[in-house]
Design a protein around this motif. Structure first.
Motif, PDB file in Angstrom:
ATOM      1  N   LEU A  96      -1.429  34.260  28.856  1.00  0.00           N
ATOM      2  CA  LEU A  96      -0.307  33.351  28.598  1.00  0.00           C
ATOM      3  C   LEU A  96       0.983  34.130  28.382  1.00  0.00           C
ATOM      4  O   LEU A  96       0.970  35.295  27.962  1.00  0.00           O
ATOM      5  CB  LEU A  96      -0.604  32.506  27.358  1.00  0.00           C
ATOM      6  N   ALA A  97       2.088  33.475  28.653  1.00  0.00           N
ATOM      7  CA  ALA A  97       3.395  34.090  28.450  1.00  0.00           C
ATOM      8  C   ALA A  97       3.568  34.452  26.980  1.00  0.00           C
ATOM      9  O   ALA A  97       3.060  33.782  26.085  1.00  0.00           O
ATOM     10  CB  ALA A  97       4.503  33.139  28.894  1.00  0.00           C
ATOM     11  N   THR A  98       4.286  35.544  26.740  1.00  0.00           N
ATOM     12  CA  THR A  98       4.529  36.001  25.373  1.00  0.00           C
ATOM     13  C   THR A  98       5.222  34.909  24.557  1.00  0.00           C
ATOM     14  O   THR A  98       6.085  34.195  25.056  1.00  0.00           O
ATOM     15  CB  THR A  98       5.375  37.278  25.385  1.00  0.00           C
ATOM     16  N   ASN A  99       4.789  34.783  23.282  1.00  0.00           N
ATOM     17  CA  ASN A  99       5.318  33.808  22.317  1.00  0.00           C
ATOM     18  C   ASN A  99       4.878  32.372  22.582  1.00  0.00           C
ATOM     19  O   ASN A  99       5.463  31.428  22.052  1.00  0.00           O
ATOM     20  CB  ASN A  99       6.851  33.858  22.235  1.00  0.00           C
ATOM     21  N   THR A 100       3.829  32.205  23.385  1.00  0.00           N
ATOM     22  CA  THR A 100       3.248  30.877  23.553  1.00  0.00           C
ATOM     23  C   THR A 100       2.463  30.517  22.291  1.00  0.00           C
ATOM     24  O   THR A 100       1.642  31.302  21.823  1.00  0.00           O
ATOM     25  CB  THR A 100       2.302  30.835  24.768  1.00  0.00           C
ATOM     26  N   GLU A 101       2.716  29.350  21.747  1.00  0.00           N
ATOM     27  CA  GLU A 101       2.029  28.929  20.527  1.00  0.00           C
ATOM     28  C   GLU A 101       0.637  28.393  20.861  1.00  0.00           C
ATOM     29  O   GLU A 101       0.470  27.565  21.753  1.00  0.00           O
ATOM     30  CB  GLU A 101       2.841  27.857  19.797  1.00  0.00           C
ATOM     31  N   VAL A 102      -0.358  28.894  20.117  1.00  0.00           N
ATOM     32  CA  VAL A 102      -1.750  28.522  20.344  1.00  0.00           C
ATOM     33  C   VAL A 102      -2.329  27.994  19.033  1.00  0.00           C
ATOM     34  O   VAL A 102      -2.117  28.582  17.971  1.00  0.00           O
ATOM     35  CB  VAL A 102      -2.570  29.737  20.838  1.00  0.00           C
ATOM     36  N   ILE A 103      -3.064  26.881  19.102  1.00  0.00           N
ATOM     37  CA  ILE A 103      -3.732  26.317  17.934  1.00  0.00           C
ATOM     38  C   ILE A 103      -5.050  27.051  17.707  1.00  0.00           C
ATOM     39  O   ILE A 103      -5.858  27.197  18.624  1.00  0.00           O
ATOM     40  CB  ILE A 103      -4.007  24.816  18.129  1.00  0.00           C
ATOM     41  N   VAL A 104      -5.259  27.507  16.468  1.00  0.00           N
ATOM     42  CA  VAL A 104      -6.489  28.219  16.122  1.00  0.00           C
ATOM     43  C   VAL A 104      -7.211  27.438  15.020  1.00  0.00           C
ATOM     44  O   VAL A 104      -6.751  27.409  13.874  1.00  0.00           O
ATOM     45  CB  VAL A 104      -6.204  29.648  15.631  1.00  0.00           C
ATOM     46  N   PRO A 105      -8.328  26.770  15.333  1.00  0.00           N
ATOM     47  CA  PRO A 105      -9.091  26.057  14.294  1.00  0.00           C
ATOM     48  C   PRO A 105      -9.908  27.044  13.469  1.00  0.00           C
ATOM     49  O   PRO A 105     -10.577  27.925  14.023  1.00  0.00           O
ATOM     50  CB  PRO A 105      -9.997  25.129  15.101  1.00  0.00           C
ATOM     51  N   VAL A 106      -9.848  26.933  12.158  1.00  0.00           N
ATOM     52  CA  VAL A 106     -10.587  27.833  11.270  1.00  0.00           C
ATOM     53  C   VAL A 106     -11.179  27.032  10.116  1.00  0.00           C
ATOM     54  O   VAL A 106     -10.753  25.916   9.824  1.00  0.00           O
ATOM     55  CB  VAL A 106      -9.691  28.957  10.704  1.00  0.00           C
ATOM     56  N   THR A 107     -12.144  27.635   9.459  1.00  0.00           N
ATOM     57  CA  THR A 107     -12.706  27.056   8.241  1.00  0.00           C
ATOM     58  C   THR A 107     -12.048  27.734   7.054  1.00  0.00           C
ATOM     59  O   THR A 107     -12.228  28.925   6.829  1.00  0.00           O
ATOM     60  CB  THR A 107     -14.229  27.261   8.179  1.00  0.00           C
ATOM     61  N   CYS A 108     -11.279  26.984   6.302  1.00  0.00           N
ATOM     62  CA  CYS A 108     -10.549  27.518   5.154  1.00  0.00           C
ATOM     63  C   CYS A 108     -11.410  27.365   3.906  1.00  0.00           C
ATOM     64  O   CYS A 108     -11.976  26.293   3.670  1.00  0.00           O
ATOM     65  CB  CYS A 108      -9.224  26.775   4.996  1.00  0.00           C
ATOM     66  N   SER A 109     -11.522  28.429   3.109  1.00  0.00           N
ATOM     67  CA  SER A 109     -12.394  28.392   1.935  1.00  0.00           C
ATOM     68  C   SER A 109     -11.726  29.051   0.741  1.00  0.00           C
ATOM     69  O   SER A 109     -10.895  29.949   0.894  1.00  0.00           O
ATOM     70  CB  SER A 109     -13.719  29.113   2.227  1.00  0.00           C
ATOM     71  N   CYS A 110     -12.119  28.609  -0.439  1.00  0.00           N
ATOM     72  CA  CYS A 110     -11.641  29.233  -1.671  1.00  0.00           C
ATOM     73  C   CYS A 110     -12.308  30.597  -1.839  1.00  0.00           C
ATOM     74  O   CYS A 110     -13.517  30.736  -1.678  1.00  0.00           O
ATOM     75  CB  CYS A 110     -11.984  28.379  -2.887  1.00  0.00           C
ATOM     76  N   SER A 111     -11.510  31.594  -2.185  1.00  0.00           N
ATOM     77  CA  SER A 111     -12.021  32.911  -2.551  1.00  0.00           C
ATOM     78  C   SER A 111     -11.344  33.269  -3.862  1.00  0.00           C
ATOM     79  O   SER A 111     -10.211  33.729  -3.877  1.00  0.00           O
ATOM     80  CB  SER A 111     -11.705  33.942  -1.465  1.00  0.00           C
ATOM     81  N   GLY A 112     -12.041  33.001  -4.957  1.00  0.00           N
ATOM     82  CA  GLY A 112     -11.395  33.174  -6.249  1.00  0.00           C
ATOM     83  C   GLY A 112     -10.362  32.087  -6.469  1.00  0.00           C
ATOM     84  O   GLY A 112     -10.643  30.898  -6.360  1.00  0.00           O
ATOM     85  N   LYS A 113      -9.119  32.486  -6.713  1.00  0.00           N
ATOM     86  CA  LYS A 113      -8.050  31.540  -7.005  1.00  0.00           C
ATOM     87  C   LYS A 113      -7.327  31.054  -5.758  1.00  0.00           C
ATOM     88  O   LYS A 113      -6.483  30.160  -5.837  1.00  0.00           O
ATOM     89  CB  LYS A 113      -7.031  32.168  -7.952  1.00  0.00           C
ATOM     90  N   PHE A 114      -7.638  31.672  -4.595  1.00  0.00           N
ATOM     91  CA  PHE A 114      -6.829  31.387  -3.415  1.00  0.00           C
ATOM     92  C   PHE A 114      -7.682  30.938  -2.234  1.00  0.00           C
ATOM     93  O   PHE A 114      -8.816  31.358  -2.069  1.00  0.00           O
ATOM     94  CB  PHE A 114      -6.015  32.629  -3.020  1.00  0.00           C
ATOM     95  N   TYR A 115      -7.062  30.083  -1.398  1.00  0.00           N
ATOM     96  CA  TYR A 115      -7.669  29.735  -0.131  1.00  0.00           C
ATOM     97  C   TYR A 115      -7.429  30.864   0.863  1.00  0.00           C
ATOM     98  O   TYR A 115      -6.372  31.502   0.850  1.00  0.00           O
ATOM     99  CB  TYR A 115      -7.034  28.461   0.436  1.00  0.00           C
ATOM    100  N   GLN A 116      -8.382  31.086   1.749  1.00  0.00           N
ATOM    101  CA  GLN A 116      -8.171  32.056   2.817  1.00  0.00           C
ATOM    102  C   GLN A 116      -9.235  31.893   3.889  1.00  0.00           C
ATOM    103  O   GLN A 116     -10.273  31.281   3.678  1.00  0.00           O
ATOM    104  CB  GLN A 116      -8.203  33.486   2.275  1.00  0.00           C
ATOM    105  N   TYR A 117      -8.923  32.443   5.039  1.00  0.00           N
ATOM    106  CA  TYR A 117      -9.899  32.555   6.126  1.00  0.00           C
ATOM    107  C   TYR A 117      -9.920  34.024   6.521  1.00  0.00           C
ATOM    108  O   TYR A 117      -8.887  34.600   6.862  1.00  0.00           O
ATOM    109  CB  TYR A 117      -9.502  31.691   7.323  1.00  0.00           C
ATOM    110  N   ASN A 118     -11.092  34.641   6.461  1.00  0.00           N
ATOM    111  CA  ASN A 118     -11.167  36.085   6.637  1.00  0.00           C
ATOM    112  C   ASN A 118     -11.500  36.505   8.064  1.00  0.00           C
ATOM    113  O   ASN A 118     -12.365  35.913   8.719  1.00  0.00           O
ATOM    114  CB  ASN A 118     -12.221  36.684   5.705  1.00  0.00           C
ATOM    115  N   THR A 119     -10.798  37.520   8.504  1.00  0.00           N
ATOM    116  CA  THR A 119     -11.182  38.239   9.710  1.00  0.00           C
ATOM    117  C   THR A 119     -11.235  39.718   9.336  1.00  0.00           C
ATOM    118  O   THR A 119     -10.941  40.080   8.190  1.00  0.00           O
ATOM    119  CB  THR A 119     -10.190  37.986  10.864  1.00  0.00           C
TER     120      THR A 119
END
Length: 658
Positions: A96-119
């Motif tokens: 895709l052309a540079t700066n094309t916006e892409v939707i990324v579905p993820v599972t968001c979870s609590c880790s301690g006090k904060f939400y995050q999705y880890n990679t």
């Protein structure tokens, strides 16, 4: 005075609304890296939503080499086929052309006090916190958020080859937002000239509202300024898709000659000074290089010493009746062997020094379980506990625990149970795990379960997809690849949102054959009914062992029968029972005879049929004919999306996250 009164009012409103709001965005930049900034907004969005886990979305902008769905999915540990589905089904390999916006579905979870999705990210030469947070991950994380995830957060520097956990910013809707009809939150990194207004308009089709989006980020009409490279949360009332996006293809720039450099106005310094400067530079570089060499050598020697201290007196060599092979293996008899008291204490000391695991005192566990009272007893040697306000599962362990600690300490994946800490007391090890409130999968899918508990079709597909995702992580994203070896319905736990967590890694093995594809053993262990033919006959250990067991597990989930019931009447292979469904012309009409009767008519027959086809492929006698866990995950991801569409017209509600 008026200004002071206004500030006082805003501060008061802030404290009143804390339980209902999501932490505002945090400016990015070098100042967020050093000195350390542990402000809430620098580490993530507060875990104050209705659910501790939810479907969430990120917006990532393409940039070489991350300009295909496949490459972005790999970078963000996302599911490529699901990404494609949310982005107008564009090809996973289309650049895709540079700066094309892409939707990324993820599972968001609590880790301690904060939400995050880890990679995860393996550090390359010249990588630094700033570049990773602002360029590679485009502001979806922060320098300090990355640093706090390090195994040793006090070690500031990062080194080539080091594996970093990258916490990506996400969040789940609060109670107030749910009441307003907001179902999802999307993490959007602000660009130049972006405002809340044009961001909300971009996603208006999915229920984005300017005012609600501002409130989600603790902003108002008086305080509306946002800055580039900061993350804001966009409120959505329906699932986003690519209908409002554009996906132009990448066009390589035409080659051109580099522009000539203008002549320098400054004269060159005298050669004598230049030579002197160079000599001092060389000397400085030599000193620094020497220091780095000594440091690296010291670290290597330490880990070699640690590895040696954890090894047994000798590595057994196993043979197979059908193969002449040797294997340098981790001790397979660990279920019956125990470490000596001295070895255990040394191991415990090493854990406290180099891992992220917390070492608890026995008094901590007694307090957490009310002195291991019967009220907190779950099953076997497992007790429910409460440590610092968090529910945990505490298990008394038998035998050598070093292998399970080694595996789980290297893994940080939503679908694999988290080992939070350990305790060693009077020769006994205790493990502290995250708590899965709905217990083992076996208590929800078998027809004879005493509580008459059951799972809807959608939840069964969600669990199957979760298990496949976790196993695929073991097979493809750990180094070396690992095989679980004991996949069964009792070793899959369900949290309060009915999301699956794979547990029991005592039999897990790295695959270390000559070609990295399989290992041989003469020590056959596992759960009867789930063991693949090649393992029983020849001791072959490779990822296909888990694929076979997953096929059995999926068959249990489809039929509601336990393994013993499935094998009733089987002459040779378990797949025989599928013949009435798969061999006849109109097999779909026979699905009803096999599907779990507790589902009634609440399942899509055509999708169920395709799942029986997948089971048949997983149970094939020839391991080379079975699908990989990655392929299984892709199939189930699409099945889950299709089930979501089917479920939208029924009462079945699932999160569509795999």
């Amino acid at each position: 005075m008026a200004s002071l009164a206004l500030k006082s009012t805003l501060i008061l409103l802030f404290f009143i609304s804390i339980p209902y709001l999501i932490t505002s965005q945090q400016p990015y930049g070098e100042k967020n890296c050093f000195p350390v900034n542990n402000a809430t907004s620098a580490l993530g969005f507060s875990c104050n939503g209705v659910n501790r886990t939810c479907q969430s979305f990120l917006i990532y902008r393409t940039q070489p080499p991350y300009n295909t769905i496949s490459a972005i999915a790999s970078l963000l540990s996302a599911n490529a086929s699901q990404m494609s589905a949310f982005n107008s089904n564009i090809s996973e390999t289309m650049a895709l052309a540079t700066n094309t916006e892409v939707i990324v579905p993820v599972t968001c979870s609590c880790s301690g006090k904060f939400y995050q999705y880890n990679t995860t990210h393996i550090v390359k030469r010249y990588d630094n916190y700033n570049d990773l947070s602002n360029n590679t991950y485009e502001g979806l994380t922060t320098c300090n958020a990355i640093r706090t995830q390090k195994i040793s957060p006090n070690v500031v520097n990062i080194f080539p080859g080091e594996t970093l956990t990258i916490p990506l910013r996400c969040a789940c809707p609060t109670r107030t937002q749910f009441n307003l009809g907001i179902k999802y939150l999307m993490s959007f990194v602000v660009q130049d000239d972006d405002t809340f207004s044009n961001i909300a308009v971009k996603f208006y089709k999915f229920g984005a509202d300017v005012g609600q989006t501002m409130e989600a980020n603790e902003k108002s009409e008086q305080d509306y300024v946002i800055y580039p490279f900061t993350t804001v949360l966009v409120t959505l009332k329906s699932l986003p898709n690519g209908s409002v996006m554009e996906y132009p293809p990448y066009v390589a720039p035409s080659p051109s000659s580099p522009p000539s450099l203008p002549p320098s106005d400054e004269p060159e310094p005298p050669s004598s000074d230049g030579g002197s400067s160079k000599r001092w530079v060389y000397f400085g570089v030599g000193v620094v290089a020497g220091g780095v060499f000594v440091t690296v050598a010291g670290v290597i020697l330490f880990f070699l010493f640690l590895k040696r201290s954890l090894r047994k007196k000798s590595d057994p060599i196993f043979s197979s009746k059908s193969f002449e092979a040797q294997e340098k293996a981790l001790p397979l008899e660990s279920k019956t062997e125990t470490m000596t008291e001295t070895e255990s204490m040394e191991f415990l000391d090493n854990i406290s020094k180099i891992t992220s695991l917390k070492v608890y005192s026995f008094k901590d566990l007694q307090t957490a379980t009310e002195d291991f009272s019967s009220v907190n007893w779950i099953k076997g040697s497992v007790y429910k506990g409460n440590l610092n306000g968090d529910e945990v599962a505490i298990k008394k362990m038998d035998g050598d625990v070093s292998k399970e600690i080694s595996v789980l300490n290297k893994i940080n994946h939503f679908n694999i149970i988290s080992l939070l800490g350990v305790c060693f007391e009077n020769g006994v090890w205790y493990f502290v795990y995250e708590y899965a409130g709905n217990g083992p999968l076996s208590e929800w899918i078998h027809q004879e379960n005493p509580n008459n508990q059951t799972l809807s079709w959608g939840k069964r597909m969600q669990v199957a997809c979760d298990v496949a995702t976790g196993l695929n992580y073991l097979h493809s994203y750990t180094s070396p690849p690992h095989v679980h070896k004991d996949v069964n319905s009792s070793n899959v736990l369900l949290n309060m949102e009915f999301r699956a967590k794979i547990t029991e890694f005592g039999l897990s093995r790295p695959v270390r054959g000559n070609d990295g594809q399989f290992t041989l053993t003469a020590h056959i262990v596992g759960t009867k009914g789930y063991l693949a033919p090649e393992y029983l006959e020849n001791g072959i250990i490779n990822p296909m062992l888990d694929v076979y067991a997953f096929g059995v597990l999926l068959l249990e989930m489809l039929t509601g029968k336990n393994v013993a019931q499935l094998f009733e009447g089987v002459k040779v292979h378990l797949s025989e029972i599928l013949e009435p469904v798969l061999s006849e012309e109109d097999g779909i009409s026979n699905v009803k005879e096999f599907i779990d009767s507790s589902l009634g008519e609440e399942y899509p027959a055509d999708i169920a049929y395709s799942m029986f086809v997948l089971v048949d492929r997983c149970l094939r006698k020839d391991p080379g004919s079975r699908p990989s866990m990655d392929e299984i995950m892709q199939i189930l991801s699409k099945t889950l999306t299709t089930s979501l569409m089917w479920g939208s017209s029924t009462s079945d509600s699932i999160s569509s996250s795999c």
